[in-house]
Design an enzyme around this catalytic site. Structure first.
Site, PDB file in Angstrom:
ATOM      1  N   HIS A 202      -8.842  -4.129  -1.153  1.00  0.00           N
ATOM      2  CA  HIS A 202      -7.346  -3.704  -0.871  1.00  0.00           C
ATOM      3  C   HIS A 202      -7.151  -3.847   0.566  1.00  0.00           C
ATOM      4  O   HIS A 202      -7.919  -3.724   1.611  1.00  0.00           O
ATOM      5  CB  HIS A 202      -7.315  -2.488  -0.843  1.00  0.00           C
TER       6      HIS A 202
ATOM      7  N   SER B 244       0.885  -1.532  -0.051  1.00  0.00           N
ATOM      8  CA  SER B 244      -0.063   0.417  -0.261  1.00  0.00           C
ATOM      9  C   SER B 244       1.141   1.109  -0.331  1.00  0.00           C
ATOM     10  O   SER B 244       1.624   1.586  -1.086  1.00  0.00           O
ATOM     11  CB  SER B 244      -0.558  -0.296   1.191  1.00  0.00           C
TER      12      SER B 244
ATOM     13  N   ASP C 252      -9.836  -3.603  -6.082  1.00  0.00           N
ATOM     14  CA  ASP C 252      -8.765  -2.711  -5.117  1.00  0.00           C
ATOM     15  C   ASP C 252      -9.097  -1.358  -5.864  1.00  0.00           C
ATOM     16  O   ASP C 252      -8.447  -1.217  -7.566  1.00  0.00           O
ATOM     17  CB  ASP C 252      -7.347  -3.397  -5.461  1.00  0.00           C
TER      18      ASP C 252
END
Length: 260
Positions: free
Chosen positions: A221, A94, A191
Site C-alpha cells: 500500500h 486508497s 496490500d
C-alpha cells in the site's frame, strides 16, 4: 476544486474527477498536485481535483457530500470547463477509492450525473477490516492495520463497528452493485486492502459490471509513493493511463514511456 487542463486540449475534452487519498483524515489538493498534473498530461484529459473536508473534525457524510457536490459542479459546469459530460471518470487512490465509489453509488441512486468510468487504486472500502490480508499485511510503514482502524473510527464516529454504517460510507457494505459504470481496480498482493479490493471487483462482475482487475506481485500500500521511479510503479501507472484513455475514448499517443 483545482482544475488541470493539458496544453492543446480542445472543447469537449474528457474529465477525470480526482479524489485524493489519506484515510479520510489527511491529504489535500496541494499534496497531490504533482499527481493530478501528471494524470492530466498522461491522459490528455481535464483533471478536477477535489478538496474535501477531513475527519475527525468533519466525520461522515461531510467528505462524500463534498465529492458529490464536486461531481455535480463538473457536470453542470461543462461549458465553462469545456468538457464532455458523457466522458467523466472518477479516480480514487486508497481513501479516495472509498469516496469515488460512494460518489458513484450516490450518482446512480440520485439519477446522475453520468459516470463513464470508475478507477480504484488500492481502494479502502470496508470498515470491518476482517479479511485475511487486513491482518497479514503489516503496511510496511506506509499504512498499517492500526492506522486503518483509527481512520475509520474517526470518519464513522459512534457508528464505527456497528450495523448502522451506510454503504455510502463504506461501499463494501453495499448490497446492490448493479448499474455501476465500467470499473478498473488495481492493488498489490502485499496490500492490506488486497482482499477487499478483489472481493469488491468480483461482486461487481457478478452484478454485470465490466471490470478490469490487476493484482501486482510485490506491491504494498502506497508503494508507488515510496518508489515513484521503480519499474513496477512505472508499469502500473502506464496501465492505468491506457485504461482511462480507452474508457474515455482518448486517442493513444504514438508511444508511451513504460520503463527505464
Amino acid at each position: 476544486m483545482r482544475v488541470y487542463r493539458p496544453a492543446g486540449s480542445t472543447v469537449s475534452a474528457p474529465c477525470i474527477c480526482y479524489v485524493h487519498g489519506g484515510g479520510m483524515v489527511t491529504g489535500s489538493v496541494d499534496g497531490d498536485d504533482a499527481k493530478a498534473a501528471e494524470l492530466a498530461r498522461a491522459t490528455n484529459c481535464v483533471v478536477a481535483s477535489v478538496e474535501y473536508r477531513l475527519a475527525p473534525e468533519n466525520p461522515y457524510p461531510a467528505a462524500i457530500d463534498d465529492c458529490f457536490a464536486a461531481l455535480s459542479w463538473i457536470a453542470e459546469g461543462r461549458h465553462e470547463l469545456r468538457i464532455d459530460p458523457r466522458r467523466i471518470a472518477l479516480y480514487g487512490p486508497s481513501a479516495g477509492g472509498c469516496l469515488a465509489t460512494a460518489t458513484t453509488l450516490l450518482a446512480r441512486d440520485r439519477g446522475g450525473p453520468e459516470i463513464a468510468c470508475l478507477m480504484l487504486v488500492s481502494p479502502m472500502l470496508d470498515d470491518r477490516a476482517s479479511t485475511p490480508s487486513s491482518f497479514a499485511n503489516t503496511g510496511f510503514g506506509a499504512w498499517s492495520r492500526e492506522a486503518n482502524l483509527q481512520a475509520w473510527e474517526a470518519y464513522l464516529g459512534e457508528d464505527f463497528g456497528t450495523d448502522r454504517v451506510s454503504p455510502y460510507a463504506a461501499p463494501a457494505r453495499a448490497d446492490d452493485l448493479t448499474r455501476l459504470p465500467p470499473t478498473y481496480v488495481d492493488v498489490g498482493d502485499l496490500d492490506l486492502f488486497r482482499d477487499e479490493a478483489m472481493d469488491f471487483a468480483q461482486r461487481l462482475m457478478r452484478a454485470g459490471v465490466p471490470v478490469e482487475l490487476y493484482v501486482y506481485p510485490g506491491g504494498i500500500h502506497g508503494g508507488e509513493n515510496l518508489a515513484p521511479s521503480a519499474d513496477l510503479t512505472v508499469r502500473v501507472r502506464s496501465r492505468r493511463h491506457s485504461a482511462l484513455r480507452r474508457a474515455l475514448r482518448v486517442p493513444s499517443p504514438a508511444a508511451e514511456h513504460t520503463g527505464p
